[in-house]
Design a protein around this motif. Structure first.
Motif, PDB file in Angstrom:
ATOM      1  N   GLY A 160       0.837  -1.188   0.000  1.00 56.59           N
ATOM      2  CA  GLY A 160       0.000   0.000   0.000  1.00 56.59           C
ATOM      3  C   GLY A 160       0.872   1.238   0.000  1.00 56.59           C
ATOM      4  N   PHE A 161       0.313   2.350   0.441  1.00 54.01           N
ATOM      5  CA  PHE A 161       1.050   3.608   0.450  1.00 54.01           C
ATOM      6  C   PHE A 161       0.990   4.230   1.841  1.00 54.01           C
ATOM      7  CE2 PHE A 161       0.041   2.993  -3.988  1.00 54.01           C
ATOM      8  CZ  PHE A 161       1.211   3.383  -4.628  1.00 54.01           C
TER       9      PHE A 161
ATOM     10  N   PRO B 274       5.517   4.188  -1.304  1.00 53.94           N
ATOM     11  CA  PRO B 274       5.027   2.799  -1.266  1.00 53.94           C
ATOM     12  C   PRO B 274       5.545   2.105  -0.005  1.00 53.94           C
ATOM     13  CG  PRO B 274       6.024   3.328  -3.394  1.00 53.94           C
ATOM     14  CD  PRO B 274       6.392   4.435  -2.461  1.00 53.94           C
ATOM     15  N   ALA B 275       4.768   1.173   0.496  1.00 54.17           N
ATOM     16  CA  ALA B 275       5.154   0.486   1.729  1.00 54.17           C
ATOM     17  C   ALA B 275       4.589  -0.926   1.731  1.00 54.17           C
ATOM     18  CB  ALA B 275       4.659   1.257   2.957  1.00 54.17           C
ATOM     19  N   LEU B 276       5.171  -1.754   2.590  1.00 53.47           N
ATOM     20  CA  LEU B 276       4.685  -3.116   2.797  1.00 53.47           C
ATOM     21  C   LEU B 276       4.250  -3.250   4.251  1.00 53.47           C
ATOM     22  CD1 LEU B 276       4.333  -5.847   1.338  1.00 53.47           C
ATOM     23  CD2 LEU B 276       6.510  -6.545   2.342  1.00 53.47           C
ATOM     24  N   TYR B 277       2.980  -3.607   4.439  1.00 53.79           N
ATOM     25  CA  TYR B 277       2.399  -3.756   5.780  1.00 53.79           C
ATOM     26  C   TYR B 277       2.333  -5.241   6.115  1.00 53.79           C
ATOM     27  CZ  TYR B 277       0.900   1.108   5.132  1.00 53.79           C
ATOM     28  OH  TYR B 277       0.861   2.459   4.913  1.00 53.79           O
TER      29      TYR B 277
ATOM     30  N   VAL C  74      -7.566  -6.746  19.353  1.00 54.34           N
ATOM     31  CA  VAL C  74      -8.738  -6.957  18.519  1.00 54.34           C
ATOM     32  C   VAL C  74      -8.281  -7.579  17.205  1.00 54.34           C
ATOM     33  CG1 VAL C  74     -10.631  -5.837  17.305  1.00 54.34           C
ATOM     34  CG2 VAL C  74      -9.925  -5.029  19.569  1.00 54.34           C
ATOM     35  N   HIS C  75      -9.013  -8.597  16.739  1.00 60.33           N
ATOM     36  CA  HIS C  75      -8.636  -9.315  15.528  1.00 60.33           C
ATOM     37  C   HIS C  75      -9.112  -8.547  14.300  1.00 60.33           C
ATOM     38  CE1 HIS C  75      -7.014 -13.071  13.894  1.00 60.33           C
ATOM     39  NE2 HIS C  75      -7.910 -12.926  12.933  1.00 60.33           N
ATOM     40  N   ILE C  76      -8.369  -7.497  13.974  1.00 61.86           N
ATOM     41  CA  ILE C  76      -8.703  -6.686  12.810  1.00 61.86           C
ATOM     42  C   ILE C  76      -7.399  -6.204  12.192  1.00 61.86           C
ATOM     43  CG2 ILE C  76      -8.942  -4.553  14.150  1.00 61.86           C
ATOM     44  CD1 ILE C  76     -11.240  -3.795  12.235  1.00 61.86           C
ATOM     45  N   TYR C  77      -7.384  -6.114  10.856  1.00 60.65           N
ATOM     46  CA  TYR C  77      -6.150  -5.831  10.137  1.00 60.65           C
ATOM     47  C   TYR C  77      -6.157  -4.430   9.541  1.00 60.65           C
ATOM     48  CZ  TYR C  77      -5.155 -10.784  10.553  1.00 60.65           C
ATOM     49  OH  TYR C  77      -4.903 -12.030  11.063  1.00 60.65           O
ATOM     50  N   ALA C  78      -4.954  -3.971   9.199  1.00 61.04           N
ATOM     51  CA  ALA C  78      -4.818  -2.706   8.497  1.00 61.04           C
ATOM     52  C   ALA C  78      -5.563  -2.781   7.165  1.00 61.04           C
ATOM     53  CB  ALA C  78      -3.338  -2.406   8.259  1.00 61.04           C
ATOM     54  N   THR C  79      -6.153  -1.668   6.766  1.00 63.17           N
ATOM     55  CA  THR C  79      -6.898  -1.645   5.513  1.00 63.17           C
ATOM     56  C   THR C  79      -6.973  -0.219   4.997  1.00 63.17           C
ATOM     57  OG1 THR C  79      -8.937  -2.395   4.434  1.00 63.17           O
ATOM     58  CG2 THR C  79      -9.159  -1.283   6.556  1.00 63.17           C
ATOM     59  N   ASP C  80      -7.297  -0.075   3.729  1.00 67.21           N
ATOM     60  CA  ASP C  80      -7.516   1.250   3.140  1.00 67.21           C
ATOM     61  C   ASP C  80      -8.970   1.623   3.379  1.00 67.21           C
ATOM     62  OD1 ASP C  80      -7.624   3.554   1.697  1.00 67.21           O
ATOM     63  OD2 ASP C  80      -7.257   2.635  -0.259  1.00 67.21           O
TER      64      ASP C  80
ATOM     65  N   GLY D 228      -5.937   4.768  -1.240  1.00 63.76           N
ATOM     66  CA  GLY D 228      -4.655   4.137  -1.508  1.00 63.76           C
ATOM     67  C   GLY D 228      -3.740   4.081  -0.308  1.00 63.76           C
ATOM     68  N   VAL D 229      -4.002   4.889   0.712  1.00 67.37           N
ATOM     69  CA  VAL D 229      -3.193   4.911   1.925  1.00 67.37           C
ATOM     70  C   VAL D 229      -3.778   3.925   2.936  1.00 67.37           C
ATOM     71  CG1 VAL D 229      -2.322   6.330   3.819  1.00 67.37           C
ATOM     72  CG2 VAL D 229      -2.560   7.305   1.525  1.00 67.37           C
ATOM     73  N   ILE D 230      -2.922   3.078   3.496  1.00 72.33           N
ATOM     74  CA  ILE D 230      -3.394   2.068   4.447  1.00 72.33           C
ATOM     75  C   ILE D 230      -3.533   2.676   5.836  1.00 72.33           C
ATOM     76  CG2 ILE D 230      -2.899  -0.172   5.491  1.00 72.33           C
ATOM     77  CD1 ILE D 230      -3.505  -0.327   2.520  1.00 72.33           C
ATOM     78  N   GLU D 231      -4.664   2.395   6.467  1.00 72.15           N
ATOM     79  CA  GLU D 231      -4.886   2.830   7.849  1.00 72.15           C
ATOM     80  C   GLU D 231      -4.614   1.680   8.813  1.00 72.15           C
ATOM     81  OE1 GLU D 231      -6.023   5.777   5.505  1.00 72.15           O
ATOM     82  OE2 GLU D 231      -7.359   4.048   5.457  1.00 72.15           O
ATOM     83  N   LEU D 232      -4.039   2.034   9.969  1.00 72.61           N
ATOM     84  CA  LEU D 232      -3.744   1.067  11.024  1.00 72.61           C
ATOM     85  C   LEU D 232      -4.772   1.203  12.140  1.00 72.61           C
ATOM     86  CD1 LEU D 232      -1.199  -0.864  11.043  1.00 72.61           C
ATOM     87  CD2 LEU D 232      -1.038   1.059   9.491  1.00 72.61           C
ATOM     88  N   PRO D 233      -5.348   0.082  12.614  1.00 76.00           N
ATOM     89  CA  PRO D 233      -6.344   0.165  13.688  1.00 76.00           C
ATOM     90  C   PRO D 233      -5.701   0.169  15.077  1.00 76.00           C
ATOM     91  CG  PRO D 233      -6.159  -2.090  12.911  1.00 76.00           C
ATOM     92  CD  PRO D 233      -5.201  -1.282  12.086  1.00 76.00           C
ATOM     93  N   ARG D 234      -6.285   0.944  15.958  1.00 76.93           N
ATOM     94  CA  ARG D 234      -5.880   0.953  17.363  1.00 76.93           C
ATOM     95  C   ARG D 234      -7.157   0.882  18.187  1.00 76.93           C
ATOM     96  NH1 ARG D 234      -1.938   5.487  20.165  1.00 76.93           N
ATOM     97  NH2 ARG D 234      -1.090   4.147  21.796  1.00 76.93           N
TER      98      ARG D 234
END
Length: 432
Positions: A218-219, A225-228, A269-275, A280-286
Protein backbone atom coordinates in the motif's frame (compact mmCIF):
# COMPACT_ATOMS: atom_id res chain seq x y z
CA UNK A 1 -41.85 -20.75 -40.21
CA UNK A 2 -43.11 -24.33 -40.82
CA UNK A 3 -40.33 -24.94 -43.35
CA UNK A 4 -37.69 -23.91 -40.87
CA UNK A 5 -39.11 -26.16 -38.16
CA UNK A 6 -39.29 -29.08 -40.62
CA UNK A 7 -35.64 -28.68 -41.51
CA UNK A 8 -34.64 -28.75 -37.85
CA UNK A 9 -36.74 -31.80 -37.09
CA UNK A 10 -35.40 -33.77 -40.05
CA UNK A 11 -31.77 -32.91 -39.27
CA UNK A 12 -31.25 -30.87 -42.45
CA UNK A 13 -30.61 -27.73 -40.45
CA UNK A 14 -27.56 -29.02 -38.52
CA UNK A 15 -26.52 -31.31 -35.67
CA UNK A 16 -29.22 -32.87 -33.52
CA UNK A 17 -29.50 -35.53 -30.83
CA UNK A 18 -26.20 -36.75 -29.36
CA UNK A 19 -24.24 -34.33 -31.55
CA UNK A 20 -25.64 -31.43 -29.58
CA UNK A 21 -24.40 -32.98 -26.31
CA UNK A 22 -20.89 -33.72 -27.56
CA UNK A 23 -18.15 -31.67 -25.91
CA UNK A 24 -16.10 -29.45 -28.22
CA UNK A 25 -12.77 -30.89 -29.25
CA UNK A 26 -9.75 -29.32 -27.57
CA UNK A 27 -7.36 -27.44 -29.88
CA UNK A 28 -4.56 -29.40 -31.51
CA UNK A 29 -1.81 -27.58 -29.62
CA UNK A 30 -3.40 -28.59 -26.30
CA UNK A 31 -3.44 -32.22 -27.41
CA UNK A 32 0.23 -31.96 -28.36
CA UNK A 33 1.08 -30.61 -24.92
CA UNK A 34 -0.92 -33.39 -23.31
CA UNK A 35 1.10 -35.90 -25.30
CA UNK A 36 4.31 -34.52 -23.76
CA UNK A 37 2.79 -34.75 -20.29
CA UNK A 38 1.54 -38.28 -20.91
CA UNK A 39 5.08 -39.29 -21.87
CA UNK A 40 6.37 -37.98 -18.52
CA UNK A 41 3.59 -39.75 -16.62
CA UNK A 42 4.19 -43.03 -18.45
CA UNK A 43 7.82 -42.77 -17.32
CA UNK A 44 6.65 -42.68 -13.68
CA UNK A 45 6.10 -38.96 -13.24
CA UNK A 46 3.23 -37.41 -11.33
CA UNK A 47 1.96 -33.87 -10.96
CA UNK A 48 3.54 -31.80 -8.18
CA UNK A 49 1.93 -28.34 -8.23
CA UNK A 50 2.84 -25.48 -5.85
CA UNK A 51 1.29 -25.83 -2.41
CA UNK A 52 0.55 -22.17 -1.73
CA UNK A 53 0.19 -18.79 -3.38
CA UNK A 54 -2.09 -17.73 -6.21
CA UNK A 55 -0.56 -20.02 -8.84
CA UNK A 56 -1.32 -23.61 -7.83
CA UNK A 57 -2.37 -25.23 -11.10
CA UNK A 58 -0.53 -28.33 -12.31
CA UNK A 59 -0.16 -26.65 -15.71
CA UNK A 60 0.38 -22.91 -16.05
CA UNK A 61 0.78 -20.68 -19.09
CA UNK A 62 2.58 -17.35 -19.35
CA UNK A 63 4.42 -15.46 -22.07
CA UNK A 64 8.05 -15.70 -20.95
CA UNK A 65 9.62 -14.59 -24.23
CA UNK A 66 7.56 -11.55 -25.13
CA UNK A 67 6.41 -12.85 -28.51
CA UNK A 68 2.73 -12.78 -27.60
CA UNK A 69 2.52 -16.59 -27.34
CA UNK A 70 2.34 -18.20 -23.91
CA UNK A 71 4.76 -20.86 -22.80
CA UNK A 72 3.49 -23.79 -20.73
CA UNK A 73 4.95 -24.85 -17.38
CA UNK A 74 4.29 -28.33 -16.03
CA UNK A 75 5.15 -29.34 -12.46
CA UNK A 76 6.31 -32.93 -12.01
CA UNK A 77 7.95 -35.27 -9.55
CA UNK A 78 9.21 -38.79 -9.97
CA UNK A 79 8.55 -40.83 -6.79
CA UNK A 80 11.70 -41.97 -5.07
CA UNK A 81 13.76 -39.46 -7.04
CA UNK A 82 14.92 -35.91 -6.58
CA UNK A 83 14.95 -33.23 -7.85
CA UNK A 84 11.51 -31.86 -8.52
CA UNK A 85 11.15 -30.56 -12.04
CA UNK A 86 9.35 -27.74 -13.79
CA UNK A 87 9.19 -28.41 -17.52
CA UNK A 88 8.91 -25.37 -19.79
CA UNK A 89 7.39 -25.89 -23.24
CA UNK A 90 7.07 -23.41 -26.07
CA UNK A 91 4.60 -23.54 -28.90
CA UNK A 92 6.17 -24.03 -32.33
CA UNK A 93 3.52 -24.23 -35.04
CA UNK A 94 0.84 -26.49 -33.60
CA UNK A 95 3.27 -28.49 -31.45
CA UNK A 96 4.94 -27.90 -28.09
CA UNK A 97 8.71 -28.26 -27.72
CA UNK A 98 10.66 -28.49 -24.49
CA UNK A 99 12.76 -25.35 -24.07
CA UNK A 100 14.08 -25.82 -20.55
CA UNK A 101 13.76 -27.62 -17.23
CA UNK A 102 14.01 -26.08 -13.77
CA UNK A 103 15.19 -28.59 -11.18
CA UNK A 104 15.09 -28.24 -7.42
CA UNK A 105 16.50 -30.61 -4.80
CA UNK A 106 13.47 -30.20 -2.57
CA UNK A 107 10.55 -32.04 -1.02
CA UNK A 108 7.85 -29.79 -2.46
CA UNK A 109 7.28 -26.61 -4.42
CA UNK A 110 5.96 -24.04 -1.99
CA UNK A 111 4.95 -21.32 -4.45
CA UNK A 112 5.64 -19.80 -7.85
CA UNK A 113 5.45 -16.19 -8.96
CA UNK A 114 6.03 -14.46 -12.27
CA UNK A 115 7.28 -10.87 -12.27
CA UNK A 116 9.49 -8.61 -14.35
CA UNK A 117 12.17 -7.71 -11.81
CA UNK A 118 14.90 -6.45 -14.15
CA UNK A 119 12.73 -4.15 -16.24
CA UNK A 120 13.33 -5.83 -19.60
CA UNK A 121 9.63 -6.46 -20.19
CA UNK A 122 9.89 -10.21 -19.59
CA UNK A 123 8.87 -11.97 -16.38
CA UNK A 124 11.33 -13.79 -14.19
CA UNK A 125 10.23 -17.07 -12.56
CA UNK A 126 10.31 -17.03 -8.75
CA UNK A 127 10.19 -20.53 -7.29
CA UNK A 128 9.91 -21.29 -3.59
CA UNK A 129 11.19 -24.72 -2.61
CA UNK A 130 10.37 -26.63 0.59
CA UNK A 131 13.15 -28.67 2.17
CA UNK A 132 13.13 -30.85 5.26
CA UNK A 133 9.38 -31.25 5.43
CA UNK A 134 8.80 -27.51 5.22
CA UNK A 135 11.24 -26.55 7.99
CA UNK A 136 13.34 -24.66 5.43
CA UNK A 137 12.19 -22.75 2.39
CA UNK A 138 14.49 -21.45 -0.31
CA UNK A 139 13.64 -18.96 -3.03
CA UNK A 140 15.26 -19.08 -6.44
CA UNK A 141 14.76 -16.45 -9.14
CA UNK A 142 15.21 -17.80 -12.66
CA UNK A 143 15.69 -15.74 -15.80
CA UNK A 144 14.95 -17.12 -19.26
CA UNK A 145 17.58 -15.90 -21.74
CA UNK A 146 17.83 -17.12 -25.34
CA UNK A 147 16.03 -20.33 -24.42
CA UNK A 148 18.36 -20.90 -21.47
CA UNK A 149 17.20 -20.92 -17.84
CA UNK A 150 19.69 -19.06 -15.62
CA UNK A 151 19.62 -18.63 -11.86
CA UNK A 152 19.66 -14.95 -10.86
CA UNK A 153 19.15 -15.16 -7.10
CA UNK A 154 18.90 -17.82 -4.39
CA UNK A 155 18.09 -17.15 -0.75
CA UNK A 156 16.15 -18.58 2.17
CA UNK A 157 12.76 -17.09 3.00
CA UNK A 158 9.55 -17.47 4.97
CA UNK A 159 7.26 -15.30 2.83
CA UNK A 160 7.79 -12.87 -0.02
CA UNK A 161 6.14 -9.93 -1.71
CA UNK A 162 6.69 -8.31 -5.11
CA UNK A 163 5.96 -4.58 -5.35
CA UNK A 164 7.50 -1.35 -6.60
CA UNK A 165 8.58 -0.24 -3.14
CA UNK A 166 11.36 2.05 -4.50
CA UNK A 167 8.83 3.88 -6.70
CA UNK A 168 11.16 3.31 -9.65
CA UNK A 169 8.55 1.95 -12.05
CA UNK A 170 10.12 -1.50 -11.70
CA UNK A 171 9.08 -4.42 -9.51
CA UNK A 172 11.16 -5.16 -6.41
CA UNK A 173 11.34 -8.28 -4.27
CA UNK A 174 10.94 -8.14 -0.49
CA UNK A 175 11.92 -11.36 1.27
CA UNK A 176 10.56 -11.94 4.79
CA UNK A 177 12.42 -14.27 7.15
CA UNK A 178 11.25 -15.48 10.56
CA UNK A 179 13.09 -17.41 13.26
CA UNK A 180 10.54 -19.51 15.15
CA UNK A 181 12.94 -20.26 18.01
CA UNK A 182 13.77 -16.65 18.89
CA UNK A 183 10.59 -14.94 17.61
CA UNK A 184 12.65 -12.51 15.57
CA UNK A 185 12.64 -11.72 11.87
CA UNK A 186 13.89 -9.49 9.09
CA UNK A 187 12.71 -8.11 5.77
CA UNK A 188 15.21 -7.67 2.95
CA UNK A 189 14.78 -5.77 -0.29
CA UNK A 190 16.26 -7.13 -3.54
CA UNK A 191 16.21 -5.27 -6.85
CA UNK A 192 17.88 -5.34 -10.25
CA UNK A 193 20.21 -2.60 -11.48
CA UNK A 194 21.89 -2.88 -14.88
CA UNK A 195 20.96 -6.54 -15.02
CA UNK A 196 22.55 -7.35 -11.65
CA UNK A 197 20.83 -8.13 -8.35
CA UNK A 198 21.40 -5.64 -5.54
CA UNK A 199 19.96 -5.43 -2.03
CA UNK A 200 19.68 -3.20 1.00
CA UNK A 201 20.68 -4.39 4.48
CA UNK A 202 17.78 -6.24 6.14
CA UNK A 203 15.34 -4.36 8.35
CA UNK A 204 14.10 -5.89 11.61
CA UNK A 205 10.62 -7.00 12.54
CA UNK A 206 9.21 -6.40 15.99
CA UNK A 207 10.66 -8.71 18.61
CA UNK A 208 8.23 -11.36 19.81
CA UNK A 209 6.45 -11.87 16.48
CA UNK A 210 5.43 -15.53 16.45
CA UNK A 211 4.26 -15.86 12.84
CA UNK A 212 3.22 -13.79 9.85
CA UNK A 213 -0.53 -13.37 9.46
CA UNK A 214 -1.10 -10.97 6.59
CA UNK A 215 1.03 -9.15 4.02
CA UNK A 216 -0.33 -6.15 2.17
CA UNK A 217 1.29 -3.56 -0.12
CA UNK A 218 0.00 0.00 0.00
CA UNK A 219 1.05 3.61 0.45
CA UNK A 220 2.03 5.84 3.34
CA UNK A 221 0.32 9.20 3.86
CA UNK A 222 3.14 11.05 2.05
CA UNK A 223 2.89 8.80 -1.01
CA UNK A 224 5.77 6.43 -0.32
CA UNK A 225 5.03 2.80 -1.27
CA UNK A 226 5.15 0.49 1.73
CA UNK A 227 4.69 -3.12 2.80
CA UNK A 228 2.40 -3.76 5.78
CA UNK A 229 3.05 -7.05 7.57
CA UNK A 230 0.77 -8.18 10.38
CA UNK A 231 2.19 -10.76 12.80
CA UNK A 232 0.85 -12.73 15.72
CA UNK A 233 2.06 -11.95 19.23
CA UNK A 234 1.44 -13.93 22.39
CA UNK A 235 -2.14 -14.09 23.71
CA UNK A 236 -3.41 -13.71 20.12
CA UNK A 237 -2.50 -10.03 19.89
CA UNK A 238 -1.65 -8.60 16.47
CA UNK A 239 1.17 -6.24 15.57
CA UNK A 240 1.89 -4.53 12.23
CA UNK A 241 5.35 -3.65 10.95
CA UNK A 242 5.56 -1.15 8.09
CA UNK A 243 8.51 -1.27 5.67
CA UNK A 244 9.42 1.40 3.14
CA UNK A 245 12.31 3.03 1.29
CA UNK A 246 13.31 6.59 2.05
CA UNK A 247 16.33 7.92 0.25
CA UNK A 248 18.78 5.02 0.15
CA UNK A 249 17.42 3.27 3.26
CA UNK A 250 15.03 0.36 3.61
CA UNK A 251 13.62 0.32 7.12
CA UNK A 252 10.72 -0.36 9.47
CA UNK A 253 8.75 2.90 9.77
CA UNK A 254 6.71 1.83 12.78
CA UNK A 255 9.51 0.25 14.87
CA UNK A 256 10.32 1.90 18.20
CA UNK A 257 14.14 1.76 18.38
CA UNK A 258 14.09 1.64 22.18
CA UNK A 259 11.61 -1.19 22.66
CA UNK A 260 12.42 -2.81 19.28
CA UNK A 261 8.68 -3.27 18.82
CA UNK A 262 6.10 -1.44 16.71
CA UNK A 263 4.25 -0.85 19.96
CA UNK A 264 1.89 1.79 18.51
CA UNK A 265 0.33 -0.85 16.21
CA UNK A 266 -0.36 -3.57 18.81
CA UNK A 267 -4.02 -4.49 19.33
CA UNK A 268 -5.89 -7.34 20.98
CA UNK A 269 -8.74 -6.96 18.52
CA UNK A 270 -8.64 -9.32 15.53
CA UNK A 271 -8.70 -6.69 12.81
CA UNK A 272 -6.15 -5.83 10.14
CA UNK A 273 -4.82 -2.71 8.50
CA UNK A 274 -6.90 -1.65 5.51
CA UNK A 275 -7.52 1.25 3.14
CA UNK A 276 -10.61 2.37 4.98
CA UNK A 277 -11.33 5.52 2.97
CA UNK A 278 -10.22 4.03 -0.39
CA UNK A 279 -7.51 6.63 -1.11
CA UNK A 280 -4.66 4.14 -1.51
CA UNK A 281 -3.19 4.91 1.93
CA UNK A 282 -3.39 2.07 4.45
CA UNK A 283 -4.89 2.83 7.85
CA UNK A 284 -3.74 1.07 11.02
CA UNK A 285 -6.34 0.16 13.69
CA UNK A 286 -5.88 0.95 17.36
CA UNK A 287 -8.48 -0.35 19.79
CA UNK A 288 -9.99 1.14 22.95
CA UNK A 289 -12.78 -0.43 25.04
CA UNK A 290 -16.17 1.22 25.00
CA UNK A 291 -17.17 2.88 28.26
CA UNK A 292 -18.32 0.18 30.66
CA UNK A 293 -16.79 -2.65 28.64
CA UNK A 294 -13.15 -2.48 29.74
CA UNK A 295 -12.86 -6.28 30.08
CA UNK A 296 -15.20 -7.33 27.30
CA UNK A 297 -14.55 -9.17 24.01
CA UNK A 298 -13.92 -7.82 20.51
CA UNK A 299 -17.36 -6.42 19.77
CA UNK A 300 -17.12 -3.68 22.41
CA UNK A 301 -14.23 -1.54 21.23
CA UNK A 302 -13.67 1.79 19.59
CA UNK A 303 -11.32 1.43 16.62
CA UNK A 304 -9.15 4.48 16.00
CA UNK A 305 -7.72 4.46 12.47
CA UNK A 306 -4.39 6.17 11.84
CA UNK A 307 -1.85 6.30 9.05
CA UNK A 308 1.93 6.79 8.92
CA UNK A 309 4.31 8.72 6.74
CA UNK A 310 7.88 7.73 5.83
CA UNK A 311 9.21 9.53 8.92
CA UNK A 312 6.95 7.59 11.27
CA UNK A 313 4.63 10.51 11.91
CA UNK A 314 1.08 9.46 12.72
CA UNK A 315 -2.16 11.09 11.54
CA UNK A 316 -5.61 10.32 12.93
CA UNK A 317 -8.09 9.51 10.14
CA UNK A 318 -11.33 8.39 11.79
CA UNK A 319 -12.87 6.41 14.63
CA UNK A 320 -15.28 3.52 14.13
CA UNK A 321 -17.30 0.98 16.04
CA UNK A 322 -17.20 -2.55 14.64
CA UNK A 323 -19.63 -5.38 15.17
CA UNK A 324 -17.51 -8.28 13.95
CA UNK A 325 -20.15 -10.82 14.95
CA UNK A 326 -22.71 -9.24 12.62
CA UNK A 327 -20.29 -7.98 9.96
CA UNK A 328 -20.83 -4.20 10.02
CA UNK A 329 -19.28 -1.01 11.32
CA UNK A 330 -20.18 2.66 11.67
CA UNK A 331 -18.00 5.74 11.39
CA UNK A 332 -18.37 7.79 14.55
CA UNK A 333 -18.69 11.59 14.46
CA UNK A 334 -16.29 13.39 16.78
CA UNK A 335 -19.13 14.36 19.13
CA UNK A 336 -19.89 10.67 19.72
CA UNK A 337 -16.39 9.65 20.76
CA UNK A 338 -16.12 9.04 24.50
CA UNK A 339 -19.91 9.22 24.89
CA UNK A 340 -20.90 6.40 22.54
CA UNK A 341 -21.59 2.88 23.79
CA UNK A 342 -23.66 -0.24 23.20
CA UNK A 343 -26.49 -0.64 25.69
CA UNK A 344 -27.82 -4.02 24.55
CA UNK A 345 -27.19 -6.90 22.19
CA UNK A 346 -29.41 -9.83 21.43
CA UNK A 347 -29.14 -12.81 19.12
CA UNK A 348 -31.91 -15.25 18.49
CA UNK A 349 -32.70 -17.40 15.52
CA UNK A 350 -32.35 -15.37 12.35
CA UNK A 351 -32.37 -11.95 14.03
CA UNK A 352 -29.46 -10.18 15.75
CA UNK A 353 -29.99 -6.73 17.24
CA UNK A 354 -27.51 -4.17 18.59
CA UNK A 355 -28.73 -1.08 20.45
CA UNK A 356 -26.47 1.97 20.19
CA UNK A 357 -26.60 4.56 22.95
CA UNK A 358 -24.87 7.62 24.36
CA UNK A 359 -23.73 8.35 27.88
CA UNK A 360 -25.38 11.45 29.32
CA UNK A 361 -23.87 13.91 31.77
CA UNK A 362 -25.19 11.90 34.72
CA UNK A 363 -23.46 8.72 33.55
CA UNK A 364 -26.62 7.03 32.37
CA UNK A 365 -27.23 5.68 28.89
CA UNK A 366 -29.91 6.83 26.45
CA UNK A 367 -30.66 4.64 23.44
CA UNK A 368 -30.28 6.13 19.97
CA UNK A 369 -31.05 3.34 17.50
CA UNK A 370 -31.12 -0.41 16.93
CA UNK A 371 -29.24 -2.07 14.07
CA UNK A 372 -30.51 -5.46 12.92
CA UNK A 373 -28.93 -8.33 11.02
CA UNK A 374 -31.49 -10.70 9.52
CA UNK A 375 -30.54 -14.05 7.95
CA UNK A 376 -32.28 -17.11 6.58
CA UNK A 377 -35.83 -16.99 5.27
CA UNK A 378 -36.62 -13.99 7.44
CA UNK A 379 -34.58 -11.74 5.15
CA UNK A 380 -37.56 -11.23 2.86
CA UNK A 381 -40.06 -10.42 5.58
CA UNK A 382 -41.45 -6.85 5.80
CA UNK A 383 -39.22 -4.58 7.89
CA UNK A 384 -42.13 -2.61 9.36
CA UNK A 385 -40.65 0.35 11.24
CA UNK A 386 -37.09 -0.39 10.12
CA UNK A 387 -35.20 1.07 7.16
CA UNK A 388 -32.68 -0.75 4.99
CA UNK A 389 -28.93 -0.18 5.52
CA UNK A 390 -27.23 -2.85 3.43
CA UNK A 391 -27.35 -6.34 1.98
CA UNK A 392 -24.93 -9.28 1.84
CA UNK A 393 -25.50 -12.61 0.15
CA UNK A 394 -26.55 -14.17 3.45
CA UNK A 395 -27.95 -11.22 5.41
CA UNK A 396 -30.00 -8.04 5.30
CA UNK A 397 -29.14 -5.08 7.54
CA UNK A 398 -31.67 -2.52 8.74
CA UNK A 399 -32.14 -0.04 11.56
CA UNK A 400 -34.79 1.61 13.72
CA UNK A 401 -34.34 5.05 15.25
CA UNK A 402 -35.30 5.60 18.89
CA UNK A 403 -36.26 8.85 20.62
CA UNK A 404 -32.88 10.55 20.97
CA UNK A 405 -31.18 13.36 22.75
CA UNK A 406 -27.67 14.64 22.09
CA UNK A 407 -27.06 11.98 19.45
CA UNK A 408 -30.35 12.34 17.67
CA UNK A 409 -29.73 11.53 13.98
CA UNK A 410 -31.73 11.04 10.81
CA UNK A 411 -32.09 7.88 8.75
CA UNK A 412 -29.89 9.43 6.05
CA UNK A 413 -27.10 10.22 8.53
CA UNK A 414 -27.09 6.71 9.99
CA UNK A 415 -27.12 5.14 6.53
CA UNK A 416 -24.09 7.25 5.58
CA UNK A 417 -22.24 6.19 8.75
CA UNK A 418 -23.03 2.50 8.22
CA UNK A 419 -20.68 0.14 6.31
CA UNK A 420 -20.32 -3.60 5.80
CA UNK A 421 -17.12 -5.32 6.90
CA UNK A 422 -15.14 -6.97 4.13
CA UNK A 423 -14.30 -10.64 4.67
CA UNK A 424 -10.54 -10.09 4.25
CA UNK A 425 -10.49 -7.64 7.16
CA UNK A 426 -10.94 -10.41 9.69
CA UNK A 427 -9.23 -13.42 8.05
CA UNK A 428 -5.68 -14.32 8.86
CA UNK A 429 -4.64 -15.37 5.39
CA UNK A 430 -1.37 -14.29 3.83
CA UNK A 431 -2.20 -11.68 1.19
CA UNK A 432 0.18 -10.88 -1.63
Amino acid sequence: MFAVISLLLTGCGGAVGDDLLRLPKPPKDFLKLQEKIDTLISAGGEYSPPASGNNRQVQQTIDLTGNGVSEALVFMRFPGERPLRIYIYRLAGDDYQEMGVISGDADNIDSIHYSDLDGDGLPEILVGWEVGGGTLKTLTVYKLTDGRVDEALATNYTELSVLDIRASGQSDLVVLRHDESSFTGTAQLYFFEDGEVSSYPPASFSKGAQSFLRIRPGFLSDGHPALYVASKLEQNAIITDIFTVRGSSFFNVSLNPESEISDETIRNVHIYATDLDMDGVIELPRAYPLPGYENSPTDFWYIEWRNYDAYGRVTHVMTTYHSHTDGWYIRLPERWIGRFTVSARSAGGYLNATTLAYINDLGGTEDVCVIYRVTGGSRDEPEEDRFRLGVKTDAVYSARLLPGGAFDISEEELAEMFNLIGYNWITGEIEE
